[in-house]
Scaffold this active site. Structure first.
Site, PDB file in Angstrom:
ATOM      1  N   ASP A  43       0.772  -1.422  -0.321  1.00  0.00           N
ATOM      2  CA  ASP A  43       0.101   0.199  -0.083  1.00  0.00           C
ATOM      3  C   ASP A  43       0.666   1.354   0.257  1.00  0.00           C
ATOM      4  OD1 ASP A  43      -2.212  -1.665   1.867  1.00  0.00           O
ATOM      5  OD2 ASP A  43      -2.592  -0.727   0.062  1.00  0.00           O
ATOM      6  N   PHE A 151      -5.593   3.694   5.865  1.00  0.00           N
ATOM      7  CA  PHE A 151      -5.487   2.761   7.512  1.00  0.00           C
ATOM      8  C   PHE A 151      -6.032   1.366   6.889  1.00  0.00           C
ATOM      9  CE2 PHE A 151      -4.043   6.812   9.191  1.00  0.00           C
ATOM     10  CZ  PHE A 151      -5.379   7.561   8.211  1.00  0.00           C
ATOM     11  N   ASP A 184     -10.776  -5.224  -0.782  1.00  0.00           N
ATOM     12  CA  ASP A 184      -9.451  -4.402  -0.063  1.00  0.00           C
ATOM     13  C   ASP A 184     -10.553  -3.822   1.711  1.00  0.00           C
ATOM     14  OD1 ASP A 184      -6.946  -2.512  -0.631  1.00  0.00           O
ATOM     15  OD2 ASP A 184      -6.858  -3.530   1.256  1.00  0.00           O
ATOM     16  N   SER A 207      -4.579  -6.554   8.564  1.00  0.00           N
ATOM     17  CA  SER A 207      -4.497  -7.162   9.777  1.00  0.00           C
ATOM     18  C   SER A 207      -5.189  -8.152   9.870  1.00  0.00           C
ATOM     19  CB  SER A 207      -5.731  -5.914  10.854  1.00  0.00           C
ATOM     20  OG  SER A 207      -6.736  -5.619   9.818  1.00  0.00           O
TER      21      SER A 207
HETATM   22  C1  DX5 Z   1      -6.049   0.699   3.151  1.00  0.00           C
HETATM   23  C2  DX5 Z   1      -5.469  -0.146   2.707  1.00  0.00           C
HETATM   24  C3  DX5 Z   1      -5.376  -1.130   2.279  1.00  0.00           C
HETATM   25  C4  DX5 Z   1      -5.568  -2.078   4.048  1.00  0.00           C
HETATM   26  C5  DX5 Z   1      -6.217  -3.169   4.362  1.00  0.00           C
HETATM   27  O1  DX5 Z   1      -6.559   1.775   2.820  1.00  0.00           O
HETATM   28  O2  DX5 Z   1      -5.889  -0.261   1.085  1.00  0.00           O
HETATM   29  O3  DX5 Z   1      -5.141  -2.886   2.031  1.00  0.00           O
HETATM   30  O4  DX5 Z   1      -4.187  -2.549   4.398  1.00  0.00           O
HETATM   31  O5  DX5 Z   1      -6.161  -3.304   6.032  1.00  0.00           O
HETATM   32  P1  DX5 Z   1      -7.504  -4.285   6.280  1.00  0.00           P
HETATM   33  O6  DX5 Z   1      -7.401  -5.822   6.262  1.00  0.00           O
HETATM   34  O7  DX5 Z   1      -6.628  -4.339   7.997  1.00  0.00           O
HETATM   35  O8  DX5 Z   1      -8.847  -3.550   6.843  1.00  0.00           O
END
Ligand code: DX5
Length: 230
Positions: A43, A151, A184, A207
Site C-alpha cells: 500500500d 489505514f 480491500d 490486519s
Molecule cells: C487501506 C489499505 C488496505 C488495508 C487493508 O487503505 O488499502 O489494504 O491495508 O487492511 P485491513 O485488512 O486491516 O483492513
C-alpha cells in the site's frame, strides 16, 4: 495457491503489508508467502490522496529480493502516472491506480500494461461503478475499496457487498468475467465467504493476516476453511 473456489472461479489472497511489523518486514512477507499468500499487496500512500504516508519504491525493491509471489502495488497517490515506471523497475508485477487520482486513466492503464505489468483500477467506497464504463475493456482487475483508504484495521463497510455483486453482474453481462474483482478493507475469515460469495476473486487482508492474535498461517487456514474448495 487459491484460498478457495466459488462458481469455478479461484479466490486469491493478497495480504497487505501495511499491517506487518515494519521492523521485520521481510520475515513477515516470507511468513505470508509460506502460509499460502498468492500475492503480496504493498500500500503506497502519499499523504495527499489519502491522509497517511506509508511506504514506497525502496520497500518494493527490498521485498522483491525476499519473496517470489507477485507484488501488487496499490498506489493511493495523486497522479500515479508519474511513478508507474519506477514501480515496475523496483519489481512490481501489478499496479492498481485510483480512478479518482488521475486525469488520464486510459493512458495510465496503457502505460502500466506497456511495462509488462497487469493493471488495476480502484474505486473508493463512494465512487459509483459507472465510472468504470469506458475503462473496463482495458483493465485486468477492479479493486473495490470496502473501507475509506489510508489505514489498516478499519471495519468493513457493509454496503460493499452489494457493490461487489453489482460489479460481478456487470462484468459477466459484458463478457468480461475474466477481470479480477479485488476487495480491500476489513476482510477476515469472518466475512471472506460473504465477500467471495458476492463475486470477489482476489481478497486483500492486512490486519487479519499480520496484526491479529493468530499467525499468518492460522489466519490463512481460517480463510480457506471458510470457503468452498475445488
Ligand atoms: C487501506 C489499505 C488496505 C488495508 C487493508 O487503505 O488499502 O489494504 O491495508 O487492511 P485491513 O485488512 O486491516 O483492513
Amino acid at each position: 495457491m487459491p484460498i478457495g473456489t466459488i462458481n469455478n472461479r479461484d479466490i486469491l489472497l493478497a495480504p497487505s503489508v501495511l499491517s506487518a511489523d515494519f521492523a521485520h518486514l521481510g520475515d513477515d512477507a516470507r511468513a505470508a508467502e509460506a502460509a499460502g499468500a498468492d500475492w503480496l499487496q504493498i500500500d503506497v500512500m502519499d499523504g495527499v490522496f489519502v491522509p497517511n504516508i506509508s511506504i514506497g519504491l525502496p520497500v518494493v525493491a527490498s521485498l522483491r529480493r525476499v519473496v517470489s509471489v507477485p507484488l501488487d502495488c496499490h498506489l493511493m497517490i495523486v497522479q500515479p502516472e508519474r511513478y508507474v515506471a519506477d514501480f515496475a523497475k523496483a519489481g512490481a508485477n501489478h499496479i492498481t491506480v485510483h480512478v479518482e487520482a488521475t486525469t488520464h486513466l486510459h493512458r495510465t492503464i496503457q502505460q502500466i500494461k506497456q511495462l509488462g505489468l497487469t493493471a488495476g483500477v480502484a474505486l473508493n467506497p463512494a465512487t459509483p461503478l459507472n465510472t468504470l464504463d469506458e475503462i473496463l475493456p482495458y483493465v485486468d482487475l477492479v479493486l473495490i475499496m470496502s473501507v475509506n483508504p489510508g489505514f489498516g484495521g478499519q471495519e468493513y463497510i457493509p454496503t460493499s457487498t452489494n457493490k461487489i455483486a453489482r460489479l460481478r453482474e456487470l462484468l459477466d453481462s459484458r463478457g468480461l468475467g475474466n477481470i479480477a474483482i479485488q476487495v480491500d478493507g476489513g476482510v477476515s475469515q469472518k466475512n471472506v465467504a460473504e465477500v467471495a460469495g458476492a463475486g470477489a476473486t482476489n481478497i486483500v487482508a492486512g490486519s487479519a493476516v499480520f496484526n491479529s492474535r493468530q499467525t499468518p498461517a492460522e489466519t490463512i487456514a481460517g480463510m480457506q476453511a471458510a470457503l468452498p474448495q475445488r
